[in-house]
Design a protein around this motif. Structure first.
Motif, short mmCIF file in Angstrom:
data_model
loop_
_atom_site.label_atom_id
_atom_site.label_comp_id
_atom_site.label_asym_id
_atom_site.label_seq_id
_atom_site.Cartn_x
_atom_site.Cartn_y
_atom_site.Cartn_z
N ASN A 329 0.83 -1.21 0.00
CA ASN A 329 0.00 0.00 0.00
C ASN A 329 0.86 1.25 0.00
O ASN A 329 0.53 2.26 -0.66
N CYS A 330 1.97 1.18 0.74
CA CYS A 330 2.88 2.34 0.78
C CYS A 330 3.50 2.59 -0.60
O CYS A 330 3.56 3.74 -1.08
N ASP A 331 3.96 1.52 -1.27
CA ASP A 331 4.53 1.66 -2.61
C ASP A 331 3.49 2.20 -3.58
O ASP A 331 3.80 3.04 -4.46
N PHE A 332 2.26 1.70 -3.44
CA PHE A 332 1.20 2.16 -4.35
C PHE A 332 0.96 3.66 -4.18
O PHE A 332 0.82 4.39 -5.15
N MET A 333 0.90 4.14 -2.92
CA MET A 333 0.64 5.54 -2.68
C MET A 333 1.80 6.41 -3.18
O MET A 333 1.58 7.51 -3.73
N ASP A 351 9.15 6.10 3.13
CA ASP A 351 10.11 5.02 2.97
C ASP A 351 9.40 3.71 3.32
O ASP A 351 9.04 3.46 4.49
N CYS A 352 9.15 2.89 2.34
CA CYS A 352 8.36 1.65 2.55
C CYS A 352 9.21 0.48 3.00
O CYS A 352 8.68 -0.62 3.24
N SER A 353 10.51 0.67 3.11
CA SER A 353 11.37 -0.46 3.51
C SER A 353 11.18 -0.86 4.97
O SER A 353 11.59 -1.95 5.38
N GLY A 354 10.53 0.00 5.77
CA GLY A 354 10.35 -0.33 7.19
C GLY A 354 9.20 -1.29 7.46
O GLY A 354 9.06 -1.81 8.57
#
Length: 510
Positions: A329-333, A351-354
């Motif tokens: 969802n973070c990557d999509f946003m 930062d979606c790596s977390g």
């Protein structure tokens, strides 16, 4: 002048052995208390044994325990009602279906548990007047038990006196048999000498046989009276010899009738029982009328539940899936925001790596999952207050109030009837006792005169100066006088017991 009801007989007489066979009663006690009957039984001890063993009285006395709990229950109605329940369940993994509906596969077994604790409190007219009604009912029960106890005392005293009456009847029969033998010896002597006809000897044999029959019947009546006494005491007749040792004297009644009447109307146990029933009836009327009062109810409760997955991989996968979904969802946003010509207001690149399922997160989820059976998740507490006002109940309240009022009026009528009965009973018993005392004095004189007349006729017959008919008439007169005196003495004692029963308390020491 005092007259003993126990007629003394010489120990060495031939009739004493026969009398002793029935005077020493065989009473073998197999009561629930396992107590032994003493060899000598007084009236006081007989009454005490009856209170311990009479099944009818014991059945009545048992009602007190229930009435005590009724009072406790009435007080307990003011306390809240608390109910608790708990449950535990197990659900196997697999496809969950209801009919033709398929809810998908369940990938793990589940443990679950639940508890509920509910409390409710109600206040209405029935609760308010319930204590008064319960206490009045208990007082009525206690009064009935006291009345039953007094009635038992009177019945035991009457039967005890009956056994003494039959015992002395055996003694009278023995004395009549001894006189018949004496007459037979006198007559047979004259017949043997030729001074009297042989028919006189036959008549003497007939009279002797009648005296023997009289003794047999007297012994049977003693056995029967003994059985009735044992029944009242609540024991069985056996082999242990027990003698009735209480003695009672005839005396001139010196009580005042008005005083006895006042005692009966102020403290008689049976009248007290009716008074207590009137009080209980009035209390029931008040409780029935309290149905017009509103009802106030307050309730609350707490509950909790647990749910634990047995497959730990399912928990790990769930945590991993949640973190993967959050990262996607973070990557999509981020991608959506970069693709727009005008960025989303207030949105910043993240930062979606977390968003990764760490060992610490997985262990925390495993710890929370280990909740069965006691690590409950509580639900919020709630309170409910209800006020109910009865408006129309189909005349049920009116009917119940009317029935309670009629029952109370019936109890008042019963109390009035008992007062009238006691007035009549005291009057009759006192008059009968007074008359019985005068009869005893007259019968005692008649017995003495009849005994003197018999002795005179025996001497005259032995000298040939009297006919056999005169001797037989004298013998019959003595027998009749003995029996009449015995009946008069025990009529006095029985009427005294009836007077005590009418007054409601003992009038002489036992």
């Amino acid at each position: 002048m005092k007259t003993k009801t126990v007629i003394e007989v010489t120990k060495g007489s031939s009739g004493r052995a026969l009398l002793g066979a029935w005077v020493l009663m065989g009473l073998w006690v197999t009561s629930v208390l396992g107590q032994e009957m003493p060899r000598e039984l007084t009236l006081e001890h007989a009454i005490r044994l009856a209170k311990e063993n009479n099944p009818v009285y014991l059945s009545t006395r048992n009602d007190i325990g229930a009435s005590d709990w009724q009072v406790r229950e009435a007080y307990g109605a003011f306390l809240p009602t608390v109910r608790g329940n708990g449950s535990a369940s197990y659900t196997e993994a697999g496809v969950q279906r209801i009919g033709t509906l398929d809810f998908g596969a369940q990938s793990t077994d589940w443990y679950s548990s639940r508890y509920n604790l509910n409390m409710s409190w109600t206040l209405d007219g029935n609760t308010i007047f319930g204590v008064q009604n319960a206490r009045a009912s208990r007082n009525a029960t206690e009064a009935l038990v006291e009345a039953a106890e007094f009635d038992l005392e009177s019945m035991v005293a009457m039967q005890y006196m009956g056994v003494l009456r039959m015992r002395d009847g055996v003694d009278v029969a023995i004395r009549q048999l001894d006189r018949a033998r004496q007459n037979s010896e006198i007559i047979q002597t004259r017949v043997a000498s030729g001074a009297a006809a042989g028919t006189d000897g036959k008549q003497a044999e007939v009279d002797l046989g009648r005296a023997e029959v009289g003794l047999i019947q007297a012994e049977r009546q003693l056995r029967e009276a003994t059985s009735f006494l044992a029944e009242q005491i609540g024991i069985a007749i056996g082999e242990t010899e027990v003698a009735l040792v209480s003695e009672f004297t005839v005396f001139e009644p010196m009580w005042d009738r008005a005083t006895l009447m006042q005692q009966a109307l102020s403290s008689h146990p049976s009248l007290n029982a009716f008074v207590a029933q009137v009080g209980a009836g009035r209390a029931r009327v008040r409780q029935a009328a309290s149905q017009y009062f509103p009802t106030v109810s307050l309730s609350t409760g707490i509950s909790g539940n647990t749910l634990q997955a047995l497959n730990q991989d399912f928990v790990r996968n769930t945590v991993t899936s949640e973190q993967d979904a959050r990262r996607e969802n973070c990557d999509f946003m981020n991608a959506l925001n970069q693709g727009l010509t005008q960025p989303l207001p207030g949105y910043e690149f993240q930062d979606c790596s977390g968003f990764v399922a760490t060992d610490q997160m997985i262990q925390g989820a495993l710890n929370k999952n280990a909740s069965f059976p006691w690590n409950f998740t509580k639900t919020p507490m709630s309170f409910t207050l209800t006020v109910s006002i009865p408006v129309f109940t189909g005349f049920t309240r009116q009917r119940q109030v009317a029935e309670a009022q009629q029952a109370a009026e019936d109890a008042e009528h019963g109390q009035r009837a008992e007062e009238l009965r006691l007035r009549t009973a005291v009057t009759q018993a006192f008059d009968n006792l007074t008359a019985a005392h005068r009869v005893v004095q007259l019968e005692e004189r008649n017995r003495q005169v009849a005994e003197e007349q018999l002795q005179l006729q025996q001497r005259r017959y032995s000298l040939g100066a009297a006919a056999l008919l005169e001797l037989m008439d004298a013998q019959t007169t003595v027998s009749t006088a003995d029996q009449a005196y015995l009946n008069a003495v025990y009529d006095f004692h029985w009427n005294l017991i009836r007077l005590e029963a009418a007054v409601g308390q003992p009038l002489r020491s036992r």
